[in-house]
Design a protein around this motif. Structure first.
Motif, short mmCIF file in Angstrom:
data_model
loop_
_atom_site.label_atom_id
_atom_site.label_comp_id
_atom_site.label_asym_id
_atom_site.label_seq_id
_atom_site.Cartn_x
_atom_site.Cartn_y
_atom_site.Cartn_z
N ALA A 213 0.93 -1.03 -0.08
CA ALA A 213 0.00 -0.02 0.03
C ALA A 213 0.81 1.39 0.07
N GLY A 214 1.95 1.15 -0.43
CA GLY A 214 2.87 2.37 -0.42
C GLY A 214 4.12 2.39 0.80
N ASP A 215 4.47 3.50 0.86
CA ASP A 215 5.61 4.03 1.59
C ASP A 215 5.32 3.76 3.28
N PHE A 245 9.98 -1.22 -6.25
CA PHE A 245 10.54 0.21 -5.62
C PHE A 245 9.23 0.38 -4.91
N VAL A 246 9.67 1.18 -3.54
CA VAL A 246 8.38 1.79 -2.92
C VAL A 246 7.81 2.71 -3.47
N LEU A 247 6.31 2.62 -3.48
CA LEU A 247 5.46 3.32 -3.94
C LEU A 247 5.10 4.64 -3.16
N GLY A 248 5.36 5.76 -3.54
CA GLY A 248 5.22 7.05 -2.58
C GLY A 248 3.81 7.46 -2.50
N LYS A 254 9.71 8.96 6.30
CA LYS A 254 11.07 8.49 6.50
C LYS A 254 11.33 7.41 7.47
N TYR A 255 12.44 6.59 7.31
CA TYR A 255 12.88 5.62 8.48
C TYR A 255 14.41 6.04 8.78
N ARG A 259 14.43 8.69 3.02
CA ARG A 259 12.75 8.78 2.55
C ARG A 259 12.60 7.31 1.92
N LEU A 260 11.59 7.00 2.05
CA LEU A 260 11.29 5.51 1.60
C LEU A 260 10.68 5.40 0.24
N ALA A 261 9.98 6.50 -0.16
CA ALA A 261 9.32 6.42 -1.32
C ALA A 261 10.54 6.50 -2.39
N GLY A 262 10.47 5.43 -3.30
CA GLY A 262 11.18 5.30 -4.69
C GLY A 262 12.44 4.23 -4.22
N LEU A 263 12.55 3.77 -3.17
CA LEU A 263 13.74 2.81 -2.94
C LEU A 263 13.57 1.64 -3.61
N TYR A 264 14.83 1.33 -4.21
CA TYR A 264 14.96 -0.08 -5.12
C TYR A 264 15.49 -1.05 -3.91
N PRO A 265 15.69 -2.53 -4.50
CA PRO A 265 16.08 -3.30 -3.58
C PRO A 265 17.19 -3.40 -2.70
N HIS A 266 18.11 -2.83 -3.27
CA HIS A 266 19.60 -2.59 -2.95
C HIS A 266 19.54 -1.46 -1.75
#
Length: 352
Positions: A213-215, A245-248, A254-255, A259-266
């Protein structure tokens, strides 16, 4: 090109196609470039792309790895597959025994058919009883699993306004506040369920499809994991992702200042490590309109970067519609075995 040999392979939806060597190599190159560009990561080497080509064109319906390279498996809703997916009416504790003694699984998770923690909270003690029975009958590690699934906390079934309704209405602040409130509800529910499962001896806890459900959904998984590992350091926690990637949906969450939105697996795996998780379930989406060579080359580029960044085990999610597995109900063994071989030999993953 008409006289060139063509090789059997598939599209991302599972349909069969035949491709020449030139076409396969071109799609491998394109898949690698797409992942490298989106993830801002290094592309695969020519030697690695050649190895993907060899695996794709390898004779046989099923391919494998050298026995010394075999890796372990974890899963999501594993003990539910036989009863729900195959319609064979057996108890989940029996399912677990079948996975251990017939199918040779390394681990399995006990999950409710309605695989989300909001639902499980209401029947958590009964679920713990099912897990306890399975633990009594088996020796392999058993997880309890479900999804954070923040959407279940929205009206009309949940207590919170639906941000998917608020956002199109231009109520941005209200939508963001609703997601932040949902995170608090989800963390409480997840931790409550974890307590019940730890009480009966669970070996591990699975937070599956985190970020669906997103970030805010991803944040709930990270916060819950942090609390669980603090309270129960002897119980492993696996966090499996929902997408590459994390949907924004919120956009500003943030964690640990990331910022969580847009992060890819690495990048996702680094936050999962900080939250205290034991295993990271990496995901790369399958494109149904692209070929298997394009999809698997793209997956390998992302997951090689993820494995290199990780300090915890990476178990790639190789289910329907992710990590180059076609989006179809019955996954074809020819593709599944080639995916496994590519991920083990090129990406050096720790598990599946």
């Amino acid at each position: 090109m008409g006289d060139q040999k063509k090789y059997f392979t598939r599209m991302g939806d599972g349909s069969i196609i035949y491709m020449t060597e030139e076409e396969i190599r071109a799609d491998i190159q394109a898949g690698v470039e797409d992942a490298a560009d989106r993830g801002k990561i290094a592309p695969l080497t020519q030697e690695e792309m050649d190895h993907i080509y060899d695996i794709i064109t390898m004779p046989g319906g099923v391919v494998g790895v050298d026995p010394k390279d075999a890796i372990v498996t974890s899963n999501d809703s594993g003990s539910d597959k036989i009863s729900t997916k195959c319609c064979i009416p057996v108890d989940r504790s029996i399912n677990a025994m079948i996975h251990e003694r017939v199918l040779g699984a390394d681990s399995v998770d006990i999950g409710l058919e309605d695989y989300n923690y909001k639902t499980v909270k209401g029947v958590a003690k009964r679920e713990a009883a099912v897990l306890k029975r399975a633990l009594n009958y088996t020796t392999m590690p058993l997880f309890y699993g479900a999804m954070p699934n923040l959407g279940f906390y929205t009206k009309p079934d949940g207590p919170i306004d639906n941000w998917a309704v608020l956002l199109p209405e231009g109520k941005i602040k209200e939508a963001m506040a609703a997601q932040e409130e949902a995170v608090d509800h989800a963390v409480r529910d997840i931790v409550f369920v974890a307590e019940q499962m730890h009480d009966v001896g669970a070996d591990g806890f699975q937070l599956d499809t985190s970020g669906a459900a997103g970030d805010a959904d991803f944040l709930a998984a990270l916060k819950a994991c942090e609390i669980i590992r603090d309270k129960f350091p002897d119980m492993g926690v696996e966090i499996g992702m929902a997408g590459e990637f994390v949907l924004g949906m919120h956009g500003r969450l943030k964690y640990n200042d990331v910022r969580l939105a847009g992060l890819y697996p690495h990048h996702q795996v680094k936050l999962v490590e900080q939250a205290g998780a034991s295993i990271f379930g990496a995901v790369v989406n399958t494109n149904c309109n692209a070929t298997f060579p394009w999809n698997i080359a793209r997956v390998c580029t992302f997951l090689k970067a993820c494995s290199e960044a990780a300090t915890i085990p990476v178990h790639a999610n190789v289910g329907m519609g992710v990590c180059a597995i076609p989006m179809c109900e019955n996954s074809p063994a020819d593709i599944v075995s080639r995916v496994d071989k590519c991920l083990i030999e090129i990406c050096k993953i720790d598990g599946l």
